[in-house]
Motif scaffolding. Structure first.
Motif, PDB file in Angstrom:
ATOM      1  N   ALA A  93      40.247 128.660 -29.610  1.00 17.82           N
ATOM      2  CA  ALA A  93      40.958 127.480 -30.041  1.00 17.82           C
ATOM      3  C   ALA A  93      39.974 126.461 -30.743  1.00 17.82           C
ATOM      4  CB  ALA A  93      41.841 126.940 -28.855  1.00 17.82           C
ATOM      5  N   GLY A  94      40.425 125.571 -31.797  1.00 18.32           N
ATOM      6  CA  GLY A  94      39.633 124.495 -32.336  1.00 18.32           C
ATOM      7  C   GLY A  94      38.662 125.160 -33.347  1.00 18.32           C
ATOM      8  N   GLU A  95      38.570 126.202 -33.496  1.00 19.43           N
ATOM      9  CA  GLU A  95      37.566 126.742 -34.362  1.00 19.43           C
ATOM     10  C   GLU A  95      37.826 128.088 -35.065  1.00 19.43           C
ATOM     11  OE1 GLU A  95      32.606 127.617 -34.706  1.00 19.43           O
ATOM     12  OE2 GLU A  95      33.659 126.682 -32.772  1.00 19.43           O
ATOM     13  N   ALA A  96      37.680 128.100 -36.300  1.00 18.50           N
ATOM     14  CA  ALA A  96      38.243 129.391 -37.154  1.00 18.50           C
ATOM     15  C   ALA A  96      37.264 130.437 -36.480  1.00 18.50           C
ATOM     16  CB  ALA A  96      38.007 128.954 -38.574  1.00 18.50           C
ATOM     17  N   THR A  97      38.027 131.534 -36.743  1.00 11.88           N
ATOM     18  CA  THR A  97      37.085 132.755 -36.758  1.00 11.88           C
ATOM     19  C   THR A  97      36.286 133.126 -37.662  1.00 11.88           C
ATOM     20  OG1 THR A  97      39.264 133.806 -35.464  1.00 11.88           O
ATOM     21  CG2 THR A  97      37.782 135.316 -36.246  1.00 11.88           C
ATOM     22  N   ARG A  98      35.060 133.588 -37.517  1.00 13.74           N
ATOM     23  CA  ARG A  98      34.329 134.163 -38.684  1.00 13.74           C
ATOM     24  C   ARG A  98      33.768 135.544 -38.374  1.00 13.74           C
ATOM     25  NH1 ARG A  98      31.552 130.140 -35.237  1.00 13.74           N
ATOM     26  NH2 ARG A  98      29.593 131.162 -34.385  1.00 13.74           N
ATOM     27  N   LEU A  99      33.227 136.182 -39.445  1.00 15.94           N
ATOM     28  CA  LEU A  99      32.578 137.273 -39.247  1.00 15.94           C
ATOM     29  C   LEU A  99      31.240 137.453 -38.657  1.00 15.94           C
ATOM     30  CD1 LEU A  99      33.803 138.802 -42.857  1.00 15.94           C
ATOM     31  CD2 LEU A  99      34.828 139.460 -40.581  1.00 15.94           C
ATOM     32  N   CYS A 100      30.932 138.488 -37.794  1.00 10.67           N
ATOM     33  CA  CYS A 100      29.574 138.631 -37.398  1.00 10.67           C
ATOM     34  C   CYS A 100      28.887 139.327 -38.380  1.00 10.67           C
ATOM     35  CB  CYS A 100      29.660 139.316 -36.238  1.00 10.67           C
ATOM     36  SG  CYS A 100      30.386 138.632 -34.660  1.00 10.67           S
ATOM     37  N   ARG A 101      27.695 138.714 -38.770  1.00 16.13           N
ATOM     38  CA  ARG A 101      26.781 139.225 -39.824  1.00 16.13           C
ATOM     39  C   ARG A 101      25.447 139.946 -39.402  1.00 16.13           C
ATOM     40  NH1 ARG A 101      27.545 134.639 -44.490  1.00 16.13           N
ATOM     41  NH2 ARG A 101      29.893 134.447 -44.442  1.00 16.13           N
ATOM     42  N   PHE A 102      25.218 141.095 -39.800  1.00 19.82           N
ATOM     43  CA  PHE A 102      23.855 141.805 -38.923  1.00 19.82           C
ATOM     44  C   PHE A 102      22.852 142.090 -40.240  1.00 19.82           C
ATOM     45  CE2 PHE A 102      27.347 142.649 -36.341  1.00 19.82           C
ATOM     46  CZ  PHE A 102      26.765 142.300 -35.145  1.00 19.82           C
ATOM     47  N   ARG A 103      21.627 142.089 -39.876  1.00 21.24           N
ATOM     48  CA  ARG A 103      20.686 142.493 -40.778  1.00 21.24           C
ATOM     49  C   ARG A 103      20.274 144.039 -40.494  1.00 21.24           C
ATOM     50  NH1 ARG A 103      21.146 138.509 -44.764  1.00 21.24           N
ATOM     51  NH2 ARG A 103      21.120 136.580 -43.561  1.00 21.24           N
ATOM     52  N   TYR A 104      19.362 144.394 -41.368  1.00 20.59           N
ATOM     53  CA  TYR A 104      19.024 145.932 -41.424  1.00 20.59           C
ATOM     54  C   TYR A 104      18.545 146.239 -40.202  1.00 20.59           C
ATOM     55  CZ  TYR A 104      16.397 150.144 -42.344  1.00 20.59           C
ATOM     56  OH  TYR A 104      15.744 151.552 -42.378  1.00 20.59           O
ATOM     57  N   GLU A 105      17.666 145.614 -39.305  1.00 23.69           N
ATOM     58  CA  GLU A 105      16.888 145.888 -38.150  1.00 23.69           C
ATOM     59  C   GLU A 105      17.856 146.167 -37.250  1.00 23.69           C
ATOM     60  OE1 GLU A 105      13.801 146.910 -37.640  1.00 23.69           O
ATOM     61  OE2 GLU A 105      13.245 146.853 -39.718  1.00 23.69           O
ATOM     62  N   TYR A 161      25.345 142.937 -43.198  1.00 21.76           N
ATOM     63  CA  TYR A 161      26.026 144.246 -42.836  1.00 21.76           C
ATOM     64  C   TYR A 161      27.299 143.568 -41.892  1.00 21.76           C
ATOM     65  CZ  TYR A 161      22.392 147.623 -44.192  1.00 21.76           C
ATOM     66  OH  TYR A 161      21.496 148.185 -45.021  1.00 21.76           O
ATOM     67  N   LEU A 162      28.461 144.219 -42.202  1.00 20.15           N
ATOM     68  CA  LEU A 162      29.478 143.806 -41.405  1.00 20.15           C
ATOM     69  C   LEU A 162      30.066 145.245 -40.561  1.00 20.15           C
ATOM     70  CD1 LEU A 162      31.787 141.927 -44.070  1.00 20.15           C
ATOM     71  CD2 LEU A 162      30.235 141.123 -42.334  1.00 20.15           C
ATOM     72  N   LEU A 163      30.260 144.959 -39.300  1.00 24.67           N
ATOM     73  CA  LEU A 163      30.376 146.175 -38.418  1.00 24.67           C
ATOM     74  C   LEU A 163      31.907 145.980 -38.123  1.00 24.67           C
ATOM     75  CD1 LEU A 163      27.740 146.216 -35.609  1.00 24.67           C
ATOM     76  CD2 LEU A 163      28.174 147.777 -37.482  1.00 24.67           C
ATOM     77  N   PHE A 164      32.471 147.419 -38.181  1.00 25.61           N
ATOM     78  CA  PHE A 164      33.842 147.597 -38.174  1.00 25.61           C
ATOM     79  C   PHE A 164      34.009 148.899 -37.096  1.00 25.61           C
ATOM     80  CE2 PHE A 164      34.126 145.596 -42.261  1.00 25.61           C
ATOM     81  CZ  PHE A 164      35.382 145.228 -42.484  1.00 25.61           C
ATOM     82  N   SER A 165      35.245 148.573 -36.223  1.00 29.24           N
ATOM     83  CA  SER A 165      35.450 149.631 -35.217  1.00 29.24           C
ATOM     84  C   SER A 165      36.810 149.776 -35.065  1.00 29.24           C
ATOM     85  CB  SER A 165      35.022 149.154 -33.783  1.00 29.24           C
ATOM     86  OG  SER A 165      35.544 150.222 -32.800  1.00 29.24           O
ATOM     87  N   ASN A 166      37.479 151.004 -35.652  1.00 27.71           N
ATOM     88  CA  ASN A 166      38.976 151.192 -35.695  1.00 27.71           C
ATOM     89  C   ASN A 166      39.247 150.341 -36.787  1.00 27.71           C
ATOM     90  OD1 ASN A 166      41.334 152.609 -35.035  1.00 27.71           O
ATOM     91  ND2 ASN A 166      41.992 151.252 -33.516  1.00 27.71           N
ATOM     92  N   ALA A 189      22.662 141.900 -50.919  1.00 28.63           N
ATOM     93  CA  ALA A 189      23.826 142.628 -50.954  1.00 28.63           C
ATOM     94  C   ALA A 189      24.380 142.669 -49.683  1.00 28.63           C
ATOM     95  CB  ALA A 189      23.226 144.192 -51.193  1.00 28.63           C
ATOM     96  N   TRP A 190      25.828 142.904 -49.628  1.00 23.43           N
ATOM     97  CA  TRP A 190      26.682 143.166 -48.519  1.00 23.43           C
ATOM     98  C   TRP A 190      27.094 144.530 -48.391  1.00 23.43           C
ATOM     99  CZ3 TRP A 190      29.660 139.114 -45.950  1.00 23.43           C
ATOM    100  CH2 TRP A 190      29.222 137.598 -46.006  1.00 23.43           C
ATOM    101  N   PHE A 191      27.206 145.110 -47.205  1.00 24.85           N
ATOM    102  CA  PHE A 191      27.554 146.568 -46.927  1.00 24.85           C
ATOM    103  C   PHE A 191      28.632 146.382 -45.655  1.00 24.85           C
ATOM    104  CE2 PHE A 191      23.587 147.392 -49.128  1.00 24.85           C
ATOM    105  CZ  PHE A 191      24.028 148.549 -49.697  1.00 24.85           C
ATOM    106  N   ALA A 192      29.645 147.320 -45.427  1.00 26.99           N
ATOM    107  CA  ALA A 192      30.455 147.487 -44.463  1.00 26.99           C
ATOM    108  C   ALA A 192      29.987 148.678 -43.575  1.00 26.99           C
ATOM    109  CB  ALA A 192      31.995 147.581 -44.955  1.00 26.99           C
ATOM    110  N   ILE A 193      30.055 148.704 -42.289  1.00 27.03           N
ATOM    111  CA  ILE A 193      29.834 149.888 -41.617  1.00 27.03           C
ATOM    112  C   ILE A 193      30.843 150.297 -40.704  1.00 27.03           C
ATOM    113  CG2 ILE A 193      28.318 151.025 -39.856  1.00 27.03           C
ATOM    114  CD1 ILE A 193      25.844 149.434 -40.862  1.00 27.03           C
ATOM    115  N   SER A 194      31.255 151.375 -41.015  1.00 23.99           N
ATOM    116  CA  SER A 194      32.401 151.814 -39.750  1.00 23.99           C
ATOM    117  C   SER A 194      31.648 153.066 -39.132  1.00 23.99           C
ATOM    118  CB  SER A 194      33.426 152.320 -40.499  1.00 23.99           C
ATOM    119  OG  SER A 194      34.480 152.954 -39.675  1.00 23.99           O
TER     120      SER A 194
END
Length: 456
Positions: free
Chosen positions: A168-180, A150-155, A219-224
């Motif tokens: 700095a020094g490291e690429a940005t990455r998406l925070c990934r969540f599980r169902y629980e 799961y990917l969490l979106f706000s606005n 599977a991947w889902f996006a949550i807003s």
């Protein structure tokens, strides 16, 4: 070669140019039949016979010269084409003749087989598996699968993490969540859930077995959600998590793979945020098909009969084009007031209803810069989730070179020499001007032109 022979050639060229200026088609044809090489030769200040015919409104001569392969893209010492000259002197019939796009100006473009690189936001990291969007039982099972991501979106901004506090020094990455970690959000009425697809490659794990023992990729889902962003951030166990506040800049620091996922998720979520009510009758709508459709709850609404584009996610096509000078060694770049200081970019604009890509390129360039464009060649495209544009990248060859900026559209436009642009790309900076970052299709079009192996 003797001086007498040279003088004879010069005299013949002078007679040829004079005949073209006077509109003496008979003499022009006779001289050309005897010495075909005269057709593109230049006289004083680099003027060709076609330019002189254009200057004096000699349509019959101009037409004959073009029919015999005259190069209408030649420029004189003032960088004017024959079209520029005809336009300046008000000879519209000559302008119409010279603006046809089926001839010599195609020499400035490369061969039609253009293999562009994959643009940022274009990576198809997931298999969208659209066939499963109507399978409610399968989607329900995937929502509670422990391997589902799961990917969490706000606005409309995804939660991201950087390795250090300043990023700095490291690429940005998406925070990934599980169902629980998100299951309470799934039961809230204001939560929007979009099925993004399944991973294309993943090693099987025992927890991803279906009831018949066949492994399926996660599977991947996006949550807003409308929940407070600060509260959402507390759900993440990683350090330095945030929701980017300036997506145009901050989302360009993701990996190519994650950027492709965000392009899909953000565009669909943006559509949901704008289409909660039916555009046809104004009634309430509800999401269906894994978040890829909204249906009106009014049983009498016309949108429920047949297929309507208001029911599906919106994509806005935009043409973005690098205009090449007729001499092949300059490109046209413009800047808007909102750009950073000294930044110039490709011209761009929305495609209008009933308009082709080529027509949109020609219209937008002329509206913004006053430059008339001939041939147009598609190069590549880029999804741009700000919120849901599809940038269609093209090269275009200018027929005229005079710039007259529409200040309601852009602030400034200039012709930039190829060497100056090449120096900027190699050194990475220039005191004179800059171009958009490498993640943009504008940057890639400029780089593509600089690297082209063609008749420039």
């Amino acid at each position: 070669m003797t001086s007498l022979q040279m003088s004879a050639k010069e005299e013949m060229l002078e007679r040829f140019l004079d005949a073209a200026a006077r509109g003496d088609l008979s003499q022009v044809s006779t001289l050309l039949s005897n010495v075909p090489s005269l057709i593109n030769q230049t006289g004083y200040s680099g003027w060709t016979a076609l330019m002189l015919a254009a200057r004096n409104g000699r349509h019959n001569v101009a037409e004959a010269l073009l029919s015999q392969g005259c190069d209408k893209m030649s420029v004189n010492s003032s960088s004017q084409t024959a079209y520029d000259i005809a336009k300046f002197w008000g000879h519209r019939h000559i302008c119409n003749l010279l603006s046809r796009t089926d001839d010599g100006c195609r020499r400035v473009l490369p061969a039609a087989d253009v293999s562009g690189q994959q643009n940022y936001f274009s990576a198809e990291t997931l298999d969208r598996l659209s066939v499963k969007r109507t399978d409610a039982g399968w989607l329900e099972a995937k929502r509670s699968d422990p391997d589902t991501v799961y990917l969490l979106f706000s606005n409309l901004s995804p939660m991201t993490s950087s390795g250090q506090e300043d990023g700095a020094g490291e690429a940005t990455r998406l925070c990934r969540f599980r169902y629980e970690a998100v299951k309470d959000l799934l039961h809230k009425p204001d939560t929007m859930l979009v099925f993004l697809g399944v991973e294309k490659t993943k090693k099987p794990s025992s927890s991803s077995q279906t009831h018949v023992g066949i492994w399926e990729p996660p599977a991947w889902f996006a949550i807003s959600t409308d929940e407070d962003a600060a509260e959402l951030l507390k759900r993440c166990r990683e350090k330095n998590c945030c929701f980017p506040k300036t997506p145009n800049r901050d989302l360009l620091t993701l990996s190519e793979e994650e950027a492709g996922v965000v392009a899909q998720a953000r565009s669909v979520l943006a559509w949901h945020s704008r289409y909660r009510f039916c555009p046809t009758c104004g009634g309430c709508t509800e999401p269906e098909e894994g978040g890829y459709k909204r249906s009106c709850l009014n049983a009498d609404c016309r949108s429920l009969k047949g297929v309507h584009n208001t029911c599906y996610p919106r994509v806005d096509p935009v043409v973005i084009m690098l205009v090449i000078h007729p001499d092949g060694n300059q490109c046209l770049l413009g800047r808007k007031k909102i750009f950073p200081a000294n930044m110039f970019s490709c011209l761009a604009g929305f495609i209008e209803p009933g308009e082709t890509v080529e027509a949109a390129v020609r219209r937008e360039v002329q509206e913004e810069s006053g430059v008339k464009v001939g041939p147009v060649q598609y190069v590549s495209c880029q999804p741009w989730p700000m919120p849901s544009n599809l940038m269609i990248g093209c090269l275009a060859v200018a027929v005229s070179t005079d710039i007259r900026v529409d200040e309601n559209e852009i602030q400034e436009a200039r012709w930039f020499p190829r060497q100056q642009v090449m120096d900027l790309l190699l050194r990475g900076s220039s005191p004179a001007f800059s171009v958009p970052p490498r993640q943009t299709i504008a940057h890639q079009l400029i780089r593509h032109w600089v690297n082209m192996n063609s008749n420039l």
